[in-house]
Design a protein around this motif. Structure first.
Motif, PDB file in Angstrom:
ATOM      1  N   PHE A 108       0.832  -1.203   0.000  1.00  0.00           N
ATOM      2  CA  PHE A 108       0.000   0.000   0.000  1.00  0.00           C
ATOM      3  C   PHE A 108       0.873   1.261   0.000  1.00  0.00           C
ATOM      4  CE2 PHE A 108      -2.095   3.367   2.436  1.00  0.00           C
ATOM      5  CZ  PHE A 108      -3.222   3.574   1.646  1.00  0.00           C
ATOM      6  N   TYR A 109       1.906   1.277   0.862  1.00  0.00           N
ATOM      7  CA  TYR A 109       2.781   2.458   0.952  1.00  0.00           C
ATOM      8  C   TYR A 109       3.577   2.686  -0.328  1.00  0.00           C
ATOM      9  CZ  TYR A 109       1.622   2.441   5.903  1.00  0.00           C
ATOM     10  OH  TYR A 109       0.945   2.474   7.090  1.00  0.00           O
ATOM     11  N   ARG A 110       3.831   1.614  -1.083  1.00  0.00           N
ATOM     12  CA  ARG A 110       4.526   1.748  -2.371  1.00  0.00           C
ATOM     13  C   ARG A 110       3.557   2.112  -3.499  1.00  0.00           C
ATOM     14  NH1 ARG A 110       7.150  -3.239  -0.673  1.00  0.00           N
ATOM     15  NH2 ARG A 110       5.736  -4.344  -2.070  1.00  0.00           N
ATOM     16  N   GLY A 111       2.265   2.208  -3.189  1.00  0.00           N
ATOM     17  CA  GLY A 111       1.267   2.559  -4.194  1.00  0.00           C
ATOM     18  C   GLY A 111       0.799   1.379  -5.033  1.00  0.00           C
ATOM     19  N   GLU A 112       1.104   0.174  -4.579  1.00  0.00           N
ATOM     20  CA  GLU A 112       0.681  -1.028  -5.303  1.00  0.00           C
ATOM     21  C   GLU A 112      -0.741  -1.386  -4.874  1.00  0.00           C
ATOM     22  OE1 GLU A 112       3.530  -4.214  -4.882  1.00  0.00           O
ATOM     23  OE2 GLU A 112       5.182  -2.784  -4.902  1.00  0.00           O
ATOM     24  N   ASN A 113      -1.667  -1.247  -5.783  1.00  0.00           N
ATOM     25  CA  ASN A 113      -3.063  -1.522  -5.451  1.00  0.00           C
ATOM     26  C   ASN A 113      -3.534  -2.901  -5.886  1.00  0.00           C
ATOM     27  OD1 ASN A 113      -3.462   1.043  -4.283  1.00  0.00           O
ATOM     28  ND2 ASN A 113      -3.704   1.926  -6.320  1.00  0.00           N
ATOM     29  N   ASP A 114      -2.769  -3.547  -6.750  1.00  0.00           N
ATOM     30  CA  ASP A 114      -3.154  -4.886  -7.190  1.00  0.00           C
ATOM     31  C   ASP A 114      -2.960  -5.871  -6.036  1.00  0.00           C
ATOM     32  OD1 ASP A 114      -3.723  -3.948  -9.708  1.00  0.00           O
ATOM     33  OD2 ASP A 114      -1.746  -4.490 -10.529  1.00  0.00           O
ATOM     34  N   LEU A 115      -3.846  -6.842  -5.980  1.00  0.00           N
ATOM     35  CA  LEU A 115      -3.742  -7.876  -4.952  1.00  0.00           C
ATOM     36  C   LEU A 115      -2.787  -8.966  -5.407  1.00  0.00           C
ATOM     37  CD1 LEU A 115      -7.526  -8.305  -4.028  1.00  0.00           C
ATOM     38  CD2 LEU A 115      -5.801  -6.964  -2.815  1.00  0.00           C
ATOM     39  N   LEU A 116      -2.028  -9.514  -4.460  1.00  0.00           N
ATOM     40  CA  LEU A 116      -1.265 -10.728  -4.728  1.00  0.00           C
ATOM     41  C   LEU A 116      -2.280 -11.863  -4.794  1.00  0.00           C
ATOM     42  CD1 LEU A 116       1.727 -10.284  -2.280  1.00  0.00           C
ATOM     43  CD2 LEU A 116       1.797 -10.193  -4.763  1.00  0.00           C
ATOM     44  N   VAL A 117      -2.084 -12.791  -5.709  1.00  0.00           N
ATOM     45  CA  VAL A 117      -3.017 -13.908  -5.884  1.00  0.00           C
ATOM     46  C   VAL A 117      -2.221 -15.201  -5.859  1.00  0.00           C
ATOM     47  CG1 VAL A 117      -4.714 -14.970  -7.416  1.00  0.00           C
ATOM     48  CG2 VAL A 117      -4.521 -12.472  -7.317  1.00  0.00           C
ATOM     49  N   ARG A 118      -2.704 -16.142  -5.058  1.00  0.00           N
ATOM     50  CA  ARG A 118      -2.022 -17.429  -5.003  1.00  0.00           C
ATOM     51  C   ARG A 118      -3.043 -18.540  -4.747  1.00  0.00           C
ATOM     52  NH1 ARG A 118       2.797 -17.610  -1.124  1.00  0.00           N
ATOM     53  NH2 ARG A 118       3.410 -15.884  -2.450  1.00  0.00           N
ATOM     54  N   ASP A 119      -2.887 -19.640  -5.466  1.00  0.00           N
ATOM     55  CA  ASP A 119      -3.661 -20.837  -5.166  1.00  0.00           C
ATOM     56  C   ASP A 119      -2.884 -21.595  -4.092  1.00  0.00           C
ATOM     57  OD1 ASP A 119      -5.719 -20.309  -6.961  1.00  0.00           O
ATOM     58  OD2 ASP A 119      -4.598 -21.165  -8.627  1.00  0.00           O
ATOM     59  N   VAL A 120      -3.458 -21.653  -2.910  1.00  0.00           N
ATOM     60  CA  VAL A 120      -2.767 -22.121  -1.714  1.00  0.00           C
ATOM     61  C   VAL A 120      -3.203 -23.544  -1.367  1.00  0.00           C
ATOM     62  CG1 VAL A 120      -2.446 -21.643   0.757  1.00  0.00           C
ATOM     63  CG2 VAL A 120      -2.600 -19.753  -0.873  1.00  0.00           C
ATOM     64  N   PRO A 121      -2.245 -24.408  -1.006  1.00  0.00           N
ATOM     65  CA  PRO A 121      -2.616 -25.763  -0.599  1.00  0.00           C
ATOM     66  C   PRO A 121      -3.425 -25.739   0.706  1.00  0.00           C
ATOM     67  CG  PRO A 121      -0.275 -25.384  -0.230  1.00  0.00           C
ATOM     68  CD  PRO A 121      -0.807 -24.178  -0.948  1.00  0.00           C
ATOM     69  N   VAL A 122      -4.419 -26.594   0.751  1.00  0.00           N
ATOM     70  CA  VAL A 122      -5.226 -26.743   1.963  1.00  0.00           C
ATOM     71  C   VAL A 122      -4.600 -27.850   2.804  1.00  0.00           C
ATOM     72  CG1 VAL A 122      -7.512 -27.328   2.875  1.00  0.00           C
ATOM     73  CG2 VAL A 122      -7.310 -25.978   0.763  1.00  0.00           C
ATOM     74  N   MET A 123      -4.256 -27.527   4.028  1.00  0.00           N
ATOM     75  CA  MET A 123      -3.651 -28.509   4.923  1.00  0.00           C
ATOM     76  C   MET A 123      -4.688 -29.572   5.295  1.00  0.00           C
ATOM     77  SD  MET A 123      -1.435 -25.890   7.319  1.00  0.00           S
ATOM     78  CE  MET A 123      -1.174 -27.115   8.570  1.00  0.00           C
ATOM     79  N   PRO A 124      -4.243 -30.799   5.571  1.00  0.00           N
ATOM     80  CA  PRO A 124      -5.184 -31.865   5.944  1.00  0.00           C
ATOM     81  C   PRO A 124      -6.046 -31.472   7.149  1.00  0.00           C
ATOM     82  CG  PRO A 124      -3.008 -32.775   5.553  1.00  0.00           C
ATOM     83  CD  PRO A 124      -2.861 -31.275   5.546  1.00  0.00           C
ATOM     84  N   TYR A 125      -7.290 -31.956   7.140  1.00  0.00           N
ATOM     85  CA  TYR A 125      -8.207 -31.712   8.249  1.00  0.00           C
ATOM     86  C   TYR A 125      -9.184 -32.867   8.371  1.00  0.00           C
ATOM     87  CZ  TYR A 125     -11.384 -30.099   4.525  1.00  0.00           C
ATOM     88  OH  TYR A 125     -12.148 -30.008   3.389  1.00  0.00           O
ATOM     89  N   GLU A 126      -9.659 -33.070   9.581  1.00  0.00           N
ATOM     90  CA  GLU A 126     -10.692 -34.059   9.858  1.00  0.00           C
ATOM     91  C   GLU A 126     -12.042 -33.410   9.603  1.00  0.00           C
ATOM     92  OE1 GLU A 126     -10.203 -37.267  10.758  1.00  0.00           O
ATOM     93  OE2 GLU A 126      -8.065 -36.879  10.470  1.00  0.00           O
ATOM     94  N   PRO A 127     -13.051 -34.179   9.189  1.00  0.00           N
ATOM     95  CA  PRO A 127     -14.379 -33.591   9.002  1.00  0.00           C
ATOM     96  C   PRO A 127     -14.870 -32.933  10.301  1.00  0.00           C
ATOM     97  CG  PRO A 127     -14.313 -35.817   8.114  1.00  0.00           C
ATOM     98  CD  PRO A 127     -13.025 -35.596   8.858  1.00  0.00           C
ATOM     99  N   PHE A 128     -15.550 -31.825  10.166  1.00  0.00           N
ATOM    100  CA  PHE A 128     -16.115 -31.128  11.316  1.00  0.00           C
ATOM    101  C   PHE A 128     -17.403 -30.453  10.886  1.00  0.00           C
ATOM    102  CE2 PHE A 128     -13.085 -28.307   9.274  1.00  0.00           C
ATOM    103  CZ  PHE A 128     -13.751 -27.097   9.184  1.00  0.00           C
ATOM    104  N   HIS A 129     -18.167 -30.017  11.864  1.00  0.00           N
ATOM    105  CA  HIS A 129     -19.487 -29.451  11.569  1.00  0.00           C
ATOM    106  C   HIS A 129     -19.485 -27.931  11.541  1.00  0.00           C
ATOM    107  CE1 HIS A 129     -23.776 -28.914  11.529  1.00  0.00           C
ATOM    108  NE2 HIS A 129     -23.707 -28.210  12.623  1.00  0.00           N
ATOM    109  N   ASP A 130     -18.725 -27.312  12.425  1.00  0.00           N
ATOM    110  CA  ASP A 130     -18.768 -25.857  12.570  1.00  0.00           C
ATOM    111  C   ASP A 130     -17.350 -25.366  12.810  1.00  0.00           C
ATOM    112  OD1 ASP A 130     -19.833 -23.273  12.944  1.00  0.00           O
ATOM    113  OD2 ASP A 130     -19.866 -23.564  15.109  1.00  0.00           O
ATOM    114  N   GLY A 131     -16.899 -24.395  12.023  1.00  0.00           N
ATOM    115  CA  GLY A 131     -15.549 -23.910  12.243  1.00  0.00           C
ATOM    116  C   GLY A 131     -15.132 -22.842  11.258  1.00  0.00           C
ATOM    117  N   TYR A 132     -13.860 -22.870  10.916  1.00  0.00           N
ATOM    118  CA  TYR A 132     -13.215 -21.805  10.145  1.00  0.00           C
ATOM    119  C   TYR A 132     -12.360 -22.391   9.032  1.00  0.00           C
ATOM    120  CZ  TYR A 132     -14.007 -19.545  14.649  1.00  0.00           C
ATOM    121  OH  TYR A 132     -14.589 -19.069  15.803  1.00  0.00           O
ATOM    122  N   VAL A 133     -12.016 -21.542   8.080  1.00  0.00           N
ATOM    123  CA  VAL A 133     -10.882 -21.813   7.209  1.00  0.00           C
ATOM    124  C   VAL A 133      -9.941 -20.634   7.444  1.00  0.00           C
ATOM    125  CG1 VAL A 133     -11.880 -20.776   5.130  1.00  0.00           C
ATOM    126  CG2 VAL A 133     -10.035 -22.423   4.915  1.00  0.00           C
TER     127      VAL A 133
END
Length: 183
Positions: A108-133
């Motif tokens: 932002f301070y350098r005036g860069e307004n474009d977003l960095l974009v990355r396809d990120v690996p999803v770490m292993p997880y056990e099934p759950f009902h309620d939570g976050y990513v």
């Protein structure tokens, strides 16, 4: 009809005595199978989870998107979770990725307004009902995604990595090495 009237009368009396009466108990009294009234639901293919940001960097991040859903902003060495929602697969499969987009304070301070974009690996997880990513921003430009019912600081969360501001450089390096995506 008499059984129903009896049931209503019994329920009213028990209620007036402040004893209460569960439907299962009342149904058992008149011999109706309670199990026949329930129906198992199929396990959904996806879950709706809240979005969170865990920032181990020495600069703030704003905005952050996970699969095009706004995840918010995070100060340096902090975490936050306040937005909803994105869909994830109920069960983890090798090779899963999600798109993460962000901008940092220094950009932002350098005036860069474009977003960095990355396809990120999803770490292993056990099934759950309620939570976050959680989008996890680490030193050296490393980013991980961790679906979880837990949050930073909880026992075993992120393989035991302490919350931002408490993790040492060695702990962060070890976490990055352990979670490096396999080619």
């Amino acid at each position: 009809m008499q059984k129903i009237n009896f049931l209503i009368s019994l329920f009213t009396r028990l209620r007036s005595l402040r004893w209460g009466c569960s439907l299962a108990f009342c149904m058992a009294l008149i011999g109706q199978p309670v199990a026949g009234w329930t129906q198992s639901m199929p396990i959904p293919a996806t879950l709706g989870v809240r979005l969170g940001i865990i920032n181990y960097l020495d600069e703030g991040l704003s905005p952050v998107f996970i699969n095009r859903a706004w995840a918010g902003s995070a100060r340096a060495q902090a975490y936050t979770s306040s937005t909803c929602c994105v869909a994830i697969a109920t069960e983890w499969k090798p090779g899963m990725t999600m798109r993460v987009e962000w901008n940092s304070d220094s950009m932002f301070y350098r005036g860069e307004n474009d977003l960095l974009v990355r396809d990120v690996p999803v770490m292993p997880y056990e099934p759950f009902h309620d939570g976050y990513v959680w989008a996890i921003f680490l030193p050296g430009g490393e980013v991980r995604l961790q679906p979880s019912r837990s949050r930073p600081g909880a026992e075993g969360f992120l393989l035991g990595l302490p919350p931002p501001g408490e993790a040492t450089e060695a702990e962060l390096k070890q976490f990055i090495e352990k979670t490096q995506p396999k080619p």
